[in-house]
Design a protein around this motif. Structure first.
Motif, PDB file in Angstrom:
ATOM      1  N   ALA A 190      57.199  52.326  32.802  1.00  0.00           N
ATOM      2  CA  ALA A 190      57.591  52.754  31.601  1.00  0.00           C
ATOM      3  C   ALA A 190      55.717  53.621  31.085  1.00  0.00           C
ATOM      4  CB  ALA A 190      57.495  51.219  30.409  1.00  0.00           C
ATOM      5  N   ALA A 191      55.495  54.350  30.006  1.00  0.00           N
ATOM      6  CA  ALA A 191      54.264  54.923  29.995  1.00  0.00           C
ATOM      7  C   ALA A 191      54.319  54.847  28.063  1.00  0.00           C
ATOM      8  CB  ALA A 191      54.268  55.968  30.157  1.00  0.00           C
ATOM      9  N   GLU A 192      53.309  53.925  27.527  1.00  0.00           N
ATOM     10  CA  GLU A 192      53.190  53.839  26.035  1.00  0.00           C
ATOM     11  C   GLU A 192      51.759  53.324  26.411  1.00  0.00           C
ATOM     12  OE1 GLU A 192      52.978  53.583  22.584  1.00  0.00           O
ATOM     13  OE2 GLU A 192      54.759  53.673  23.360  1.00  0.00           O
ATOM     14  N   ASP A 193      50.425  54.200  25.096  1.00  0.00           N
ATOM     15  CA  ASP A 193      49.830  53.939  24.936  1.00  0.00           C
ATOM     16  C   ASP A 193      49.124  52.694  23.879  1.00  0.00           C
ATOM     17  OD1 ASP A 193      48.452  55.496  22.285  1.00  0.00           O
ATOM     18  OD2 ASP A 193      50.406  55.944  22.618  1.00  0.00           O
ATOM     19  N   SER A 194      50.200  53.114  22.845  1.00  0.00           N
ATOM     20  CA  SER A 194      50.553  51.347  22.221  1.00  0.00           C
ATOM     21  C   SER A 194      50.493  50.075  23.044  1.00  0.00           C
ATOM     22  CB  SER A 194      51.272  51.684  21.259  1.00  0.00           C
ATOM     23  OG  SER A 194      51.184  50.386  20.352  1.00  0.00           O
ATOM     24  N   TYR A 195      49.363  49.369  22.928  1.00  0.00           N
ATOM     25  CA  TYR A 195      49.769  48.042  23.771  1.00  0.00           C
ATOM     26  C   TYR A 195      51.401  47.133  23.012  1.00  0.00           C
ATOM     27  CZ  TYR A 195      49.337  43.241  25.800  1.00  0.00           C
ATOM     28  OH  TYR A 195      49.043  42.156  25.839  1.00  0.00           O
ATOM     29  N   LEU A 196      50.841  46.950  21.709  1.00  0.00           N
ATOM     30  CA  LEU A 196      52.345  46.114  21.312  1.00  0.00           C
ATOM     31  C   LEU A 196      53.735  46.716  21.510  1.00  0.00           C
ATOM     32  CD1 LEU A 196      51.620  45.104  17.745  1.00  0.00           C
ATOM     33  CD2 LEU A 196      50.990  43.895  19.580  1.00  0.00           C
ATOM     34  N   ILE A 197      53.687  48.189  21.943  1.00  0.00           N
ATOM     35  CA  ILE A 197      55.016  48.932  21.823  1.00  0.00           C
ATOM     36  C   ILE A 197      55.411  48.296  23.402  1.00  0.00           C
ATOM     37  CG2 ILE A 197      56.069  51.054  21.920  1.00  0.00           C
ATOM     38  CD1 ILE A 197      54.621  51.928  19.327  1.00  0.00           C
ATOM     39  N   ARG A 198      54.038  48.951  24.016  1.00  0.00           N
ATOM     40  CA  ARG A 198      54.554  48.842  25.254  1.00  0.00           C
ATOM     41  C   ARG A 198      54.332  47.539  25.924  1.00  0.00           C
ATOM     42  NH1 ARG A 198      49.773  50.414  27.149  1.00  0.00           N
ATOM     43  NH2 ARG A 198      48.429  48.643  27.410  1.00  0.00           N
ATOM     44  N   GLU A 199      54.426  46.252  25.213  1.00  0.00           N
ATOM     45  CA  GLU A 199      55.098  45.275  25.949  1.00  0.00           C
ATOM     46  C   GLU A 199      56.222  44.985  25.525  1.00  0.00           C
ATOM     47  OE1 GLU A 199      53.026  42.763  28.089  1.00  0.00           O
ATOM     48  OE2 GLU A 199      52.064  45.315  28.183  1.00  0.00           O
ATOM     49  N   GLY A 200      55.924  45.221  24.018  1.00  0.00           N
ATOM     50  CA  GLY A 200      58.084  45.189  23.526  1.00  0.00           C
ATOM     51  C   GLY A 200      59.043  45.890  24.385  1.00  0.00           C
TER      52      GLY A 200
END
Length: 223
Positions: free
Chosen positions: A7-17
């Motif tokens: 999974a690749a996502e720069d927003s920490y909250l979205i990445r952890e969700g």
């Protein structure tokens, strides 16, 4: 065996969700989660995942890194499926993602992250070489169409354009036949003609060509 996912996502909250959702499915194995394109590239090299789920925009440029990652994977790891998540409807990005010959691709709006069933189906589909286009992308672009004069659709007959418009609204061949009061074979012939006139390769998977045709239509008719 569980599908291996990066999974690749720069927003920490979205990445952890997103990670929490993927961890909740026993049929998925989240082997890495990263915030940037270079880290995504390293994770793919290290883990050889079955599927990459990526934001369309990430550091370092915050432009089209997710699409670039999909293009690189098509060249270097063609068996790896890619689910691209976008905050907004971007027809140009979708057209790049679904280039001829690029199987195993999905384009979803980011709000789908909260719907595990939808996300899981997309991951499973691209892992098997399938194609997924978010229905909300289709709906938004159809609603916004403004009929540009200069269009790749100019070579279509009126009936072919009618058929393509109904396909873009999500109708099956049978439903198109019912709406236009045509036979099934007539609809199939019109769709084949549309594919040819839009330059869609006959060797591509039929579902993939159908998605590409819809994307060409939406790109040409959206404002």
């Amino acid at each position: 065996m569980a599908l291996r996912v990066v999974a690749a996502e720069d927003s920490y909250l979205i990445r952890e969700g997103l990670a929490a959702l993927l961890h909740a499915d026993p049929e998925l194995d989240l082997v890495a989660r990263v915030p940037t394109l270079p880290e995504l590239q390293r994770a793919v090299a290290d883990h050889r995942p079955d599927v990459v789920v990526t934001d369309v925009r990430m550091p370092p440029g915050l432009r089209d890194e997710g699409i670039r990652a999909a293009e690189e994977l098509a060249a270097g790891h063609p068996s790896t499926g890619v689910v691209v998540l976008s905050q907004y409807v971007e027809p140009d990005w979708a057209l790049r993602l679904f280039t001829p010959g690029a199987a195993g691709r999905a384009y979803l709006l980011k709000e789908r992250i909260g719907d595990l069933d939808t996300l899981r189906r997309a991951i499973g589909a691209v892992a098997a070489g399938g194609t997924v286009l978010d229905p909300q992308v289709v709906e938004a672009l159809v609603a916004a169409r403004s009929g540009r004069a200069a269009s790749p659709l100019a070579g279509l007959t009126g009936r072919e354009r009618e058929v393509l418009e109904l396909v873009a609204e999500g109708l099956s061949n049978g439903a198109v036949a019912d709406r236009l009061r045509l036979g099934d074979r007539a609809v199939e012939k019109h769709i084949t003609n549309v594919f040819g006139k839009l330059g869609l390769e006959s060797g591509d998977d039929a579902v993939h060509r159908r998605v590409r045709a819809v994307l060409v239509y939406l790109s040409a008719t959206s404002g």
